[in-house]
Design an enzyme around this catalytic site. Structure first.
Site, PDB file in Angstrom:
ATOM      1  N   GLY A   1      44.072   2.536  93.839  1.00  0.00           N
ATOM      2  CA  GLY A   1      44.339   1.206  94.387  1.00  0.00           C
ATOM      3  C   GLY A   1      44.862   1.358  95.800  1.00  0.00           C
TER       4      GLY A   1
ATOM      5  N   ILE B   1      37.005  -6.130  91.073  1.00  0.00           N
ATOM      6  CA  ILE B   1      35.980  -6.501  92.056  1.00  0.00           C
ATOM      7  C   ILE B   1      35.760  -8.020  92.047  1.00  0.00           C
ATOM      8  CG2 ILE B   1      33.611  -6.071  92.866  1.00  0.00           C
ATOM      9  CD1 ILE B   1      35.703  -3.631  92.890  1.00  0.00           C
TER      10      ILE B   1
ATOM     11  N   ILE C   1      60.078 -29.136  95.328  1.00  0.00           N
ATOM     12  CA  ILE C   1      60.188 -30.512  95.834  1.00  0.00           C
ATOM     13  C   ILE C   1      59.569 -31.499  94.844  1.00  0.00           C
ATOM     14  CG2 ILE C   1      59.337 -32.083  97.649  1.00  0.00           C
ATOM     15  CD1 ILE C   1      59.816 -29.774  99.655  1.00  0.00           C
ATOM     16  N   LEU C   2      58.476 -31.081  94.217  1.00  0.00           N
ATOM     17  CA  LEU C   2      57.852 -31.982  93.236  1.00  0.00           C
ATOM     18  C   LEU C   2      58.571 -31.967  91.888  1.00  0.00           C
ATOM     19  CD1 LEU C   2      55.465 -31.833  95.404  1.00  0.00           C
ATOM     20  CD2 LEU C   2      53.958 -32.266  93.463  1.00  0.00           C
TER      21      LEU C   2
ATOM     22  N   GLU D   1      43.533  -6.800  98.909  1.00  0.00           N
ATOM     23  CA  GLU D   1      43.185  -6.220 100.232  1.00  0.00           C
ATOM     24  C   GLU D   1      44.358  -5.435 100.809  1.00  0.00           C
ATOM     25  OE1 GLU D   1      40.493  -7.625 103.087  1.00  0.00           O
ATOM     26  OE2 GLU D   1      39.473  -8.946 101.691  1.00  0.00           O
TER      27      GLU D   1
HETATM   28  N1  COS Z   1      40.542   2.546 110.544  1.00  0.00           N
HETATM   29  C1  COS Z   1      39.865   3.675 110.814  1.00  0.00           C
HETATM   30  N2  COS Z   1      40.233   4.878 110.318  1.00  0.00           N
HETATM   31  C2  COS Z   1      41.327   4.914 109.548  1.00  0.00           C
HETATM   32  C3  COS Z   1      42.093   3.786 109.237  1.00  0.00           C
HETATM   33  C4  COS Z   1      41.657   2.560 109.780  1.00  0.00           C
HETATM   34  N3  COS Z   1      42.321   1.443 109.543  1.00  0.00           N
HETATM   35  N4  COS Z   1      43.123   4.131 108.441  1.00  0.00           N
HETATM   36  C5  COS Z   1      43.016   5.442 108.257  1.00  0.00           C
HETATM   37  N5  COS Z   1      41.933   5.910 108.912  1.00  0.00           N
HETATM   38  C6  COS Z   1      41.482   7.305 108.990  1.00  0.00           C
HETATM   39  C7  COS Z   1      42.590   8.206 109.494  1.00  0.00           C
HETATM   40  O1  COS Z   1      42.593   8.278 110.894  1.00  0.00           O
HETATM   41  C8  COS Z   1      42.251   9.525 108.844  1.00  0.00           C
HETATM   42  O2  COS Z   1      41.240  10.154 109.579  1.00  0.00           O
HETATM   43  P1  COS Z   1      41.560  11.581 110.250  1.00  0.00           P
HETATM   44  O3  COS Z   1      41.841  12.475 109.085  1.00  0.00           O
HETATM   45  O4  COS Z   1      40.292  11.910 110.975  1.00  0.00           O
HETATM   46  O5  COS Z   1      42.725  11.362 111.160  1.00  0.00           O
HETATM   47  C9  COS Z   1      41.628   9.124 107.501  1.00  0.00           C
HETATM   48  O6  COS Z   1      41.196   7.771 107.659  1.00  0.00           O
HETATM   49  C10 COS Z   1      42.626   9.206 106.374  1.00  0.00           C
HETATM   50  O7  COS Z   1      43.723   8.402 106.750  1.00  0.00           O
HETATM   51  P2  COS Z   1      45.178   8.546 106.136  1.00  0.00           P
HETATM   52  O8  COS Z   1      45.515  10.004 106.010  1.00  0.00           O
HETATM   53  O9  COS Z   1      46.086   7.669 106.903  1.00  0.00           O
HETATM   54  O10 COS Z   1      44.915   7.979 104.684  1.00  0.00           O
HETATM   55  P3  COS Z   1      45.948   7.728 103.524  1.00  0.00           P
HETATM   56  O11 COS Z   1      45.356   8.328 102.310  1.00  0.00           O
HETATM   57  O12 COS Z   1      47.336   8.069 103.947  1.00  0.00           O
HETATM   58  O13 COS Z   1      45.827   6.151 103.328  1.00  0.00           O
HETATM   59  C11 COS Z   1      46.293   3.840 103.660  1.00  0.00           C
HETATM   60  C12 COS Z   1      46.051   5.209 104.295  1.00  0.00           C
HETATM   61  C13 COS Z   1      47.444   3.817 102.692  1.00  0.00           C
HETATM   62  C14 COS Z   1      46.570   2.915 104.833  1.00  0.00           C
HETATM   63  C15 COS Z   1      44.979   3.399 102.954  1.00  0.00           C
HETATM   64  O14 COS Z   1      44.714   4.197 101.841  1.00  0.00           O
HETATM   65  C16 COS Z   1      44.986   1.963 102.520  1.00  0.00           C
HETATM   66  O15 COS Z   1      44.789   1.041 103.319  1.00  0.00           O
HETATM   67  N6  COS Z   1      45.205   1.733 101.212  1.00  0.00           N
HETATM   68  C17 COS Z   1      45.096   0.392 100.673  1.00  0.00           C
HETATM   69  C18 COS Z   1      43.702   0.150 100.263  1.00  0.00           C
HETATM   70  C19 COS Z   1      43.462  -1.295  99.988  1.00  0.00           C
HETATM   71  O16 COS Z   1      43.710  -2.139 100.833  1.00  0.00           O
HETATM   72  N7  COS Z   1      42.984  -1.562  98.801  1.00  0.00           N
HETATM   73  C20 COS Z   1      42.740  -2.920  98.440  1.00  0.00           C
HETATM   74  C21 COS Z   1      41.435  -3.001  97.792  1.00  0.00           C
HETATM   75  S1  COS Z   1      40.144  -3.211  98.852  1.00  0.00           S
HETATM   76  S2  COS Z   1      39.877  -5.112  98.725  1.00  0.00           S
END
Ligand code: COS
Length: 381
Positions: free
Chosen positions: A131, A157, A338-339, A364
């Site tokens: 997640g 999804i 309020i309601l 998201e």
């Molecule tokens: N845009 C482009 N590249 C990105 C990025 C972004 N927003 N965020 C991370 N990256 C890249 C990083 O630069 C890294 O690349 P490099 O190794 O070349 O530097 C790679 O992706 C891995 O990034 P990172 O090590 O930061 O990944 P993490 O596993 O620490 O995860 C988070 C980062 C927590 C921000 C990410 O997993 C996340 O957004 N999780 C939530 C997912 C989500 O929103 N799920 C909801 C369901 S989808 S509807």
């Protein structure tokens, strides 16, 4: 000095026309859609007729070419009357953005024209064990000559089963972590695709959320979006643009709740006067409106940064989603307060909006994840 905070007239006109459509063709069904846990088909038809269900698609592929701010306003106005219906344009943008950002011309022509014609597009990143830690996904894509074999499952999804197309993130090399993930488009009719039962949710009950299963789904290589191994960055980059649509949805829910509460405060009389005349109620309405306006300015700023692909987009999209959804949660709770008793029953929409608002803090990317993204990308001025 240029007026930074007045919307150009084309956006005001857009808001007016979407609001009129939403009130006439979507609001009348919002309660039934929630109570019956059924897809908002009336809204889907009305949005499709008006060119609003995937208006972000460029005109060359049959869309309206709506920019990020226009898309935000559309989603906001639909969410003001029905959260579940606002997921139709939001999911379509989320599902198709990896294709828009990373697909080739033939792929865009193939799927975006069908999206414009009314076939939905969902986004399949999350799994039961992946997640917040999105790169831990386990769905596998194994190369077999010129084709790929997909096995695994996706969870949470949105609009699953209704959408015809799915952007699926799959592991193509488990030894490479986030660099071993690749994006594919999978179609509902592909042999080996099936869906779980709809989740029984607190809110957004009109939008089906289901698991999607892939059992030896065979894809030709033209289903691959972008380079092998580039899927995680594409998925994250997509979220940078689309978290703003969740901010829009939260804004709409909050505005709908405020509008209902403000109107009610003038209709409801206690102790011989309108409850609006009590300062306790005035203070609540003022705080609700103040926070909504702040969320709106932040969200619209994020939308403009998305449109221009500015370098501080990542901070602004996370901040707008986080702030607007926290605002929506607080505002909808206050509207219920309020309601009073009327707020707690489904005669008024505020309890539904409160249940819907909760999800905007979760999906998201949870608001905890948004804060991690913000902290890693603090803006400089
Ligand atoms: N845009 C482009 N590249 C990105 C990025 C972004 N927003 N965020 C991370 N990256 C890249 C990083 O630069 C890294 O690349 P490099 O190794 O070349 O530097 C790679 O992706 C891995 O990034 P990172 O090590 O930061 O990944 P993490 O596993 O620490 O995860 C988070 C980062 C927590 C921000 C990410 O997993 C996340 O957004 N999780 C939530 C997912 C989500 O929103 N799920 C909801 C369901 S989808 S509807």
């Amino acid at each position: 000095m240029e007026n930074l905070f007045t919307l150009p007239s084309e956006y005001k006109d857009l808001r007016e026309s979407v609001r009129a459509l939403a009130e006439k063709e979507i609001a009348p069904f919002a309660q039934a859609v929630d109570e019956e846990h059924r897809y908002p088909q009336e809204a889907a038809n009305a949005l499709q007729r008006a060119g609003l269900s995937a208006s972000h698609v460029p005109t060359s592929y049959g869309g309206d070419g709506a920019d990020a701010l226009a898309t935000v306003i559309i989603i906001e106005e639909v969410a003001r009357v029905c959260g579940a219906s606002s997921l139709i344009p939001a999911v379509n943008k989320l599902g198709s953005l990896p294709l828009i950002l990373g697909g080739n011309e033939a792929q865009k022509t193939r799927w975006l024209t069908q999206l414009s014609a009314g076939k939905g597009f969902s986004y399949a990143l999350s799994e039961s064990e992946a997640g917040s830690d999105a790169s831990a996904l386990r769905t596998k894509a194994i190369r077999q000559g010129d084709s790929w074999l997909i096995n695994g499952s996706k969870k949470w999804i949105s609009n699953a089963g209704v959408s015809e197309f799915y952007t699926v993130l799959a592991q193509t090399d488990p030894t490479l972590g986030s660099k071993g993930i690749t994006a594919f488009v999978i179609e509902k009719s592909d042999p080996g695709v099936s869906f779980g039962a709809p989740e029984k949710k607190m809110g957004f009950r009109g939008s089906p959320t289901r698991e999607v299963y892939f059992d030896n789904v065979e894809l030709s290589d033209d289903r691959r979006i972008g380079e092998v191994g580039a899927g995680f960055i594409l998925a994250m980059n997509t979220l940078d643009h689309t978290r703003i649509t969740i901010a829009a949805q939260a804004l709409g829910l909050a505005q709908g709740a405020l509008d209902t509460a403000a109107k009610y405060s003038h209709e409801r009389k206690q102790f011989g006067k309108e409850i609006f005349d009590f300062q306790g109620v005035q203070f609540m309405l003022a705080d609700m409106a103040m926070n909504i306006e702040a969320a709106r300015v932040l969200t619209y700023a994020a939308a403009i940064k998305s449109e221009n692909n500015e370098k501080d987009l990542r901070f602004f999209s996370a901040a707008s989603k986080c702030f607007a959804s926290d605002t929506a949660m607080k505002v909808t709770q206050d509207a219920v307060q309020i309601l009073g008793g009327y707020g707690y029953v489904s005669d008024y929409p505020v309890e539904r909006m409160m249940r819907d608002a909760k999800l905007t803090q979760i999906y998201e990317g949870t608001n905890q994840i948004q804060r991690i993204v913000m902290a890693r990308n603090l803006p400089t001025i």
